[in-house]
Design a protein around this motif. Structure first.
Motif, PDB file in Angstrom:
ATOM      1  N   LEU A 163      -1.784  -7.044  -9.704  1.00 11.44           N
ATOM      2  CA  LEU A 163      -2.900  -6.138  -9.906  1.00 11.44           C
ATOM      3  C   LEU A 163      -2.536  -4.819  -9.260  1.00 11.44           C
ATOM      4  N   TYR A 164      -2.837  -3.748  -9.957  1.00  9.19           N
ATOM      5  CA  TYR A 164      -2.535  -2.407  -9.470  1.00  9.19           C
ATOM      6  C   TYR A 164      -3.844  -1.632  -9.469  1.00  9.19           C
ATOM      7  N   LEU A 165      -4.187  -1.063  -8.329  1.00  7.63           N
ATOM      8  CA  LEU A 165      -5.443  -0.330  -8.188  1.00  7.63           C
ATOM      9  C   LEU A 165      -5.172   1.023  -7.560  1.00  7.63           C
ATOM     10  N   VAL A 166      -5.685   2.067  -8.208  1.00 10.04           N
ATOM     11  CA  VAL A 166      -5.581   3.426  -7.689  1.00 10.04           C
ATOM     12  C   VAL A 166      -6.964   3.837  -7.207  1.00 10.04           C
ATOM     13  N   LEU A 167      -7.025   4.305  -5.962  1.00  9.12           N
ATOM     14  CA  LEU A 167      -8.292   4.691  -5.346  1.00  9.12           C
ATOM     15  C   LEU A 167      -8.263   6.147  -4.911  1.00  9.12           C
ATOM     16  N   ALA A 168      -9.366   6.834  -5.083  1.00 11.16           N
ATOM     17  CA  ALA A 168      -9.530   8.175  -4.519  1.00 11.16           C
ATOM     18  C   ALA A 168      -9.782   7.993  -3.027  1.00 11.16           C
TER      19      ALA A 168
ATOM     20  N   LEU B  51       0.840  -1.190   0.000  1.00  9.73           N
ATOM     21  CA  LEU B  51       0.000   0.000   0.000  1.00  9.73           C
ATOM     22  C   LEU B  51       0.875   1.239   0.000  1.00  9.73           C
ATOM     23  N   VAL B  52       0.598   2.136  -0.937  1.00  6.85           N
ATOM     24  CA  VAL B  52       1.236   3.442  -0.961  1.00  6.85           C
ATOM     25  C   VAL B  52       0.120   4.451  -0.718  1.00  6.85           C
ATOM     26  N   THR B  53       0.273   5.242   0.328  1.00  4.19           N
ATOM     27  CA  THR B  53      -0.746   6.222   0.690  1.00  4.19           C
ATOM     28  C   THR B  53      -0.255   7.619   0.340  1.00  4.19           C
ATOM     29  N   LEU B  54      -1.011   8.298  -0.492  1.00  4.57           N
ATOM     30  CA  LEU B  54      -0.714   9.672  -0.869  1.00  4.57           C
ATOM     31  C   LEU B  54      -1.725  10.594  -0.191  1.00  4.57           C
ATOM     32  N   ASN B  55      -1.603  11.883  -0.390  1.00  2.00           N
ATOM     33  CA  ASN B  55      -2.554  12.813   0.216  1.00  2.00           C
ATOM     34  C   ASN B  55      -3.991  12.518  -0.190  1.00  2.00           C
ATOM     35  N   ASP B  56      -4.206  12.241  -1.479  1.00  2.00           N
ATOM     36  CA  ASP B  56      -5.564  12.066  -1.989  1.00  2.00           C
ATOM     37  C   ASP B  56      -5.852  10.691  -2.558  1.00  2.00           C
ATOM     38  N   GLN B  57      -4.869   9.795  -2.549  1.00  3.91           N
ATOM     39  CA  GLN B  57      -5.051   8.498  -3.194  1.00  3.91           C
ATOM     40  C   GLN B  57      -4.422   7.372  -2.382  1.00  3.91           C
ATOM     41  N   TYR B  58      -4.972   6.174  -2.613  1.00  3.71           N
ATOM     42  CA  TYR B  58      -4.334   4.932  -2.193  1.00  3.71           C
ATOM     43  C   TYR B  58      -3.892   4.228  -3.465  1.00  3.71           C
ATOM     44  N   HIS B  59      -2.706   3.641  -3.439  1.00  3.42           N
ATOM     45  CA  HIS B  59      -2.237   2.806  -4.533  1.00  3.42           C
ATOM     46  C   HIS B  59      -2.013   1.412  -3.953  1.00  3.42           C
TER      47      HIS B  59
END
Length: 123
Positions: A96-101, A73-81
């Protein structure tokens, strides 16, 4: 590859999904993508995240850790990867790669859905 297309379409149904890809981490090549945008190139992200997986696998090998990576899990200010290496024999070397708002996503449910989607992929 109909199974891949269905898996990516299912991943895009996860609440908050912005983009999804099935990636070969040895080459960094996205075998398939769904979503993304003009400002977010999934193929570039797929290649970069291949480096993340390879680095983690090398580190685990140096440390003598003999376990499989469930997800990264990579956590950004506005997204999870979410990066989920596939574990079936026919899908080794893929993830599998998923980008979430972040504002619309439920991380626990997203991880659960990715695990279910992984079980349906046989390439």
């Amino acid at each position: 590859m109909p199974e891949m297309d269905v898996a990516l379409k299912d991943a895009m149904q996860i609440d908050g999904a912005v983009g999804a890809a099935l990636v070969d981490y040895n080459s960094g090549m996205a075998l398939g993508t769904a979503g993304g945008s003009r400002d977010f190139d999934l193929t570039v992200a797929a290649a970069g995240n291949s480096d993340v997986i390879r680095a983690k696998l090398r580190t685990m090998e140096m440390l003598g850790i003999d376990e499989a990576i469930e997800d990264i899990l990579v956590t950004l200010n506005d997204q999870y990867h979410l990066i989920r290496p596939l574990s079936g024999r026919s899908v080794r070397g893929l993830f599998l790669y998923l980008v979430l708002a972040k504002s619309r996503a439920n991380l626990a449910l997203a991880r659960h859905h990715l695990k279910r989607i992984e079980s349906t992929i046989d390439i």
